[in-house]
Design an enzyme around this catalytic site. Structure first.
Site, short mmCIF file in Angstrom:
data_model
loop_
_atom_site.label_atom_id
_atom_site.label_comp_id
_atom_site.label_asym_id
_atom_site.label_seq_id
_atom_site.Cartn_x
_atom_site.Cartn_y
_atom_site.Cartn_z
N ASP A 249 0.87 -1.18 0.00
CA ASP A 249 0.00 0.00 0.00
C ASP A 249 0.91 1.23 0.00
O ASP A 249 1.84 1.33 0.81
CB ASP A 249 -0.89 -0.01 1.24
CG ASP A 249 -1.87 1.14 1.26
OD1 ASP A 249 -3.03 0.92 0.93
OD2 ASP A 249 -1.45 2.26 1.62
N ASN A 257 -2.92 13.08 -3.77
CA ASN A 257 -4.07 13.51 -4.58
C ASN A 257 -4.62 14.85 -4.10
O ASN A 257 -4.94 15.73 -4.91
CB ASN A 257 -5.17 12.46 -4.52
CG ASN A 257 -4.95 11.32 -5.50
OD1 ASN A 257 -4.29 11.50 -6.52
ND2 ASN A 257 -5.48 10.16 -5.19
N ASP A 266 -2.18 9.64 -10.35
CA ASP A 266 -2.22 8.61 -11.39
C ASP A 266 -0.82 8.28 -11.89
O ASP A 266 -0.49 7.13 -12.15
CB ASP A 266 -3.09 9.09 -12.56
CG ASP A 266 -4.57 9.13 -12.19
OD1 ASP A 266 -4.91 8.61 -11.12
OD2 ASP A 266 -5.36 9.68 -12.97
N GLU A 292 -4.73 2.56 -3.99
CA GLU A 292 -3.27 2.54 -3.98
C GLU A 292 -2.72 1.21 -3.48
O GLU A 292 -1.56 1.12 -3.07
CB GLU A 292 -2.73 3.68 -3.10
CG GLU A 292 -3.07 3.58 -1.62
CD GLU A 292 -4.41 4.22 -1.26
OE1 GLU A 292 -4.57 4.62 -0.10
OE2 GLU A 292 -5.27 4.32 -2.14
#
Length: 790
Positions: A249, A257, A266, A292
């Site tokens: 993770d 973000n 992204d 993620e």
């Protein structure tokens, strides 16, 4: 920022192009194998039909005079053709399928040659077949190689067997026109056209399958495809093969973000996916599970998987983000025999959570399997001087047991003991529960749970009274663990108990779905264990969970004994106990700390009670002393209180009964209801007076009283009692059963007013038929007596 976004767009563009033009060296072979699956049924039907046509051809030849080849030879050719047709479904490769086709065409030509032997004009017989057979067979050849080789051999054999005799020029021109100018080009067009159609269909099917199985951003497998492929690998896993899973993770991805935009996020995901693909081997499965989170499945043991995870951690740490470097946390687990992919991923995910909680940017391995609980019993039994050891070493302290009694209220005696885990320092000082049960990266909550069972059983050995139950707390994750039902039954019998004397108390905790716990409960019941659900009324507890698991006992959270209904402050415990009894479950109330709570438990028809008032947890199982007398006193209080409560309620309701009888007499004498109900409508608690017909529908307008309120607008859709039918209500049914008697109902929540109410009703026989007259009373004020049954 612009450079990062531009890089991201280029990366995604390259990914899109790579998906549209896959460079798969095995694509051609996979296409031919797929074609074989599609062609088998068509080829079988077509070639079987040709066998039938050949038999018809043999029959036609027998109708012609002249010398002919032996019929057995020609039928033998038909038999060989039929056997080749039967071999088609068993063809496992494209080459075998092609060889069957070549052999079929050769035998067919030989059969045609035998059949036309001795006829005056053999070409007249075989020329249509030599044109039609290659054309019809063209789409059936799987590959161009098969088509060219099979067609060439067909024509060569036909030329050798059928065209040996000299032909006139006209006949020769006609033959070659049909074969060379029509048959060969048509069959070529049919084959290559159909081949191209099949190939384009396969490419489209492959592309759609790839899109369905691929994460569009990173190009990795998506979760569904990863799990499906992993299940197939585990199903075909050789006994000696080792498989491990890596769960990772990205750390603090949400901040990426939120601060820099989704384009930067992204791009980071794509870079991580690229790093994973660079480090993973071709045999490893790599997937973006979601968000993620990523997962890898590799053919290696735990040690190899840890080395790979560390390389991946370093590779990801080299990826830049606008405010520094990316990092990721990793959890690694090795597959265990009989384990599903989801169980393996759950263990890897648990290790990932420990990596997160212990600081992020690190790799954590799965926890090792705990020591066998039976071995704990062996160790405990081998204490100093042969005495039973009452505590077990665990990390920096010892585990021991305290037992709290449970009483049957009806029997007024101890019926069982709940074993509660305690931690002790070396000097006997108790470890605080917050320390004992705190989640730690280095310990396994499930292992502690299983160890507690061994400790409790060791301490209960020899001290549990005959016939008494032992309540063992068990986490849902432990409860559903594969094979634990058998292990625990073995453990219980090892201390001289039977599973029938052990009640497994499923704790209120995460770790198992309701379906899994329902299936596991059936396995424990096969051994004789009883099942209880703990802390019903707290956390995730709900009725669906109870009805799916179907426990033998339900332990109510202590707060429920103090819970009251809104407005009236009446306890809800009696109704809840009644509901559980109707569902076939016995009820235990925890947390009984005062005499008033004990009285309420008895009055509510609770089966078993537990709490400090009845006995505190202790290391030794103590005798009941005078607890049974305390329970007996509660029964006496209830018996006296019920009579007093009944008298209070009756005295409060009697004036309304008397006024209702007077109203009934007035109505029978012909007085209008607005006048007849006047004395009754003057009472302060009167909401309204009404008349119901024999079907329970209200006749005319109700007569409002002082307690009438139009504030029930919040229940506006059901505020008008004239829209409803009331013959299903107890106050209507009881009045009809006792005509001429004024009956009072138990309190209920009124649909018309939204308040707790009671109704006093009386069935009266009028000339036009039977009616029920009544008055609805506001019973929401505190201090009003309720019926003793409530």
């Amino acid at each position: 920022m612009g450079r990062v976004t531009g890089t991201r767009l280029v990366s995604i563009d390259m990914l899109s192009n790579s998906m549209q033009h896959p460079s798969d060296s095995g694509l051609r072979d996979r296409f031919h194998v797929r074609s074989l699956e599609h062609q088998r049924p068509l080829s079988t039907v077509t070639m079987a039909f040709t066998v039938v046509a050949f038999l018809c051809f043999i029959g036609a030849r027998n109708l012609v005079d002249g010398p002919a080849a032996p019929l057995a030879y020609r039928l033998g050719c038909a038999l060989v053709l039929a056997l080749l047709v039967l071999a088609i479904p068993r063809a496992k490769s494209t080459w075998v399928f092609g060889l069957i086709g070549v052999a079929y065409s050769q035998v067919l030509v030989a059969g045609l040659a035998l059949n036309v032997a001795g006829v005056a004009q053999p070409l007249l017989w075989v020329l249509p077949a030599m044109v039609v057979i290659p054309v019809c067979a063209a789409p059936l050849w799987l590959t161009p190689t098969h088509f060219v080789a099979g067609s060439a051999l067909l024509y060569a054999t036909a030329y050798a067997l059928l065209f040996g005799a000299p032909l006139t020029r006209d006949v020769e021109i006609v033959v070659w026109m049909w074969i060379a100018a029509i048959g060969v080009p048509t069959s070529a067009v049919f084959h290559f056209g159909f081949y191209r159609f099949r190939r384009n269909h396969f490419l489209l099917e492959s592309q759609l399958a790839q899109l369905a199985a691929t994460d569009p951003l990173t190009g990795l497998q998506n979760r569904r495809s990863f799990v499906k492929q992993a299940e197939r690998r585990l199903d075909t896993l050789a006994p000696e093969t080792r498989i491990s899973a890596i769960f990772l993770d990205i750390d603090n991805f949400k901040s990426l973000n939120d601060r820099f935009g989704h384009a930067v996020g992204d791009h980071a995901l794509y870079e991580v996916a690229h790093a994973l693909m660079e480090e993973a081997s071709a045999d490893d499965s790599v997937s973006r599970i979601g968000g993620e989170e990523f997962a890898l499945l590799l053919c290696d043991g735990l040690t190899g998987a840890l080395h790979l995870a560390e390389r991946l951690r370093l590779a990801i740490a080299a990826i830049e983000r606008p405010d520094g470097q990316l990092t990721a946390s990793f959890g690694v687990a090795e597959h265990r025999s009989g384990e599903s992919i989801m169980m393996l991923l759950d263990r890897a995910d648990e290790a990932l959570l420990r990596a997160k909680h212990s600081g992020r940017n690190r790799v954590c391995a799965e926890r090792p399997l705990p020591r066998d609980a039976l071995q704990l019993l062996v160790d405990d039994a081998a204490g100093e001087d042969g005495a039973a050891v009452r505590r077990h070493r665990w990390e920096d302290y010892y585990l021991t047991s305290h037992f709290q009694p449970l009483y049957s209220l009806s029997h007024q005696k101890q019926v069982g003991f709940e074993a509660l885990l305690r931690g002790e320092q070396g000097d006997g000082t108790l470890v605080p529960p917050a320390v004992l049960f705190a989640p730690k990266p280095s310990s396994d909550e499930g292992a502690l749970d299983r160890a507690s069972h061994a400790v409790h059983l060791a301490n209960a050995r020899g001290s549990l009274p005959d016939g008494a139950w032992l309540f063992l707390n068990i986490l849902p994750a432990t409860f559903i663990a594969e094979g634990y039902a058998d292990q625990l039954a073995k453990l219980v019998r090892a201390v001289g108990l039977e599973p029938e004397r052990v009640i497994l108390e499923i704790l209120e905790s995460h770790g198992g779905s309701v379906d899994d716990m329902s299936r596991a409960a059936a396995l424990y019941r096969e051994h004789g264990f009883l099942i209880a659900v703990d802390d019903f009324g707290a956390g995730q507890s709900n009725l669906d969970r109870l009805f799916r698991i179907r426990p033998d006992l339900v332990k109510l959270d202590g707060e429920l004994i103090r819970a009251t209904s809104h407005g009236t402050e009446q306890p809800i415990l009696p109704k809840l106990v009644s509901l559980l009894h109707q569902a076939g479950m016995l009820v235990v109330v925890e947390g009984v700390e005062t005499t008033e709570e004990l009285i309420l438990a008895v009055e509510s028809n609770v089966d078993f009670a537990q709490g400090y008032l009845l006995g505190r947890p202790a290391a030794e199982i103590a005798p009941p002393e005078s607890v049974h007398r305390r329970i007996d006193d509660a029964f006496d209080v209830i018996a006296h209180g019920r009579a007093h409560q009944h008298a209070l309620f009756e005295s409060e309701v009697e004036p309304y009964r008397a006024a209702l009888r007077l109203a009934a007499d007035a109505l029978l004498a012909g007085v209008a209801k607005e006048v007849a109900f006047v004395p009754l409508a003057r009472f302060d608690r009167c909401i309204s007076c009404f008349i119901l017909d024999d079907s329970g529908r209200q006749i005319g307008q109700e007569v409002p009283g002082p307690a009438w309120s139009s504030d029930g607008a919040s229940l506006q859709p059901v505020a008008n009692p004239r829209d409803a039918r009331w013959d299903h209500r107890p106050y209507f049914r009881n009045a009809v059963l006792l005509p001429g008697v004024a009956v009072a109902s138990n309190p209920y929540l009124s649909l018309a007013s939204g308040r707790p109410c009671i109704a006093v009703t009386l069935a009266v026989q009028f000339a036009a038929g039977r009616c029920v007259i009544g008055v609805e009373l506001d019973w929401s004020a505190l201090g009003l007596p309720w019926p003793a049954g409530e």
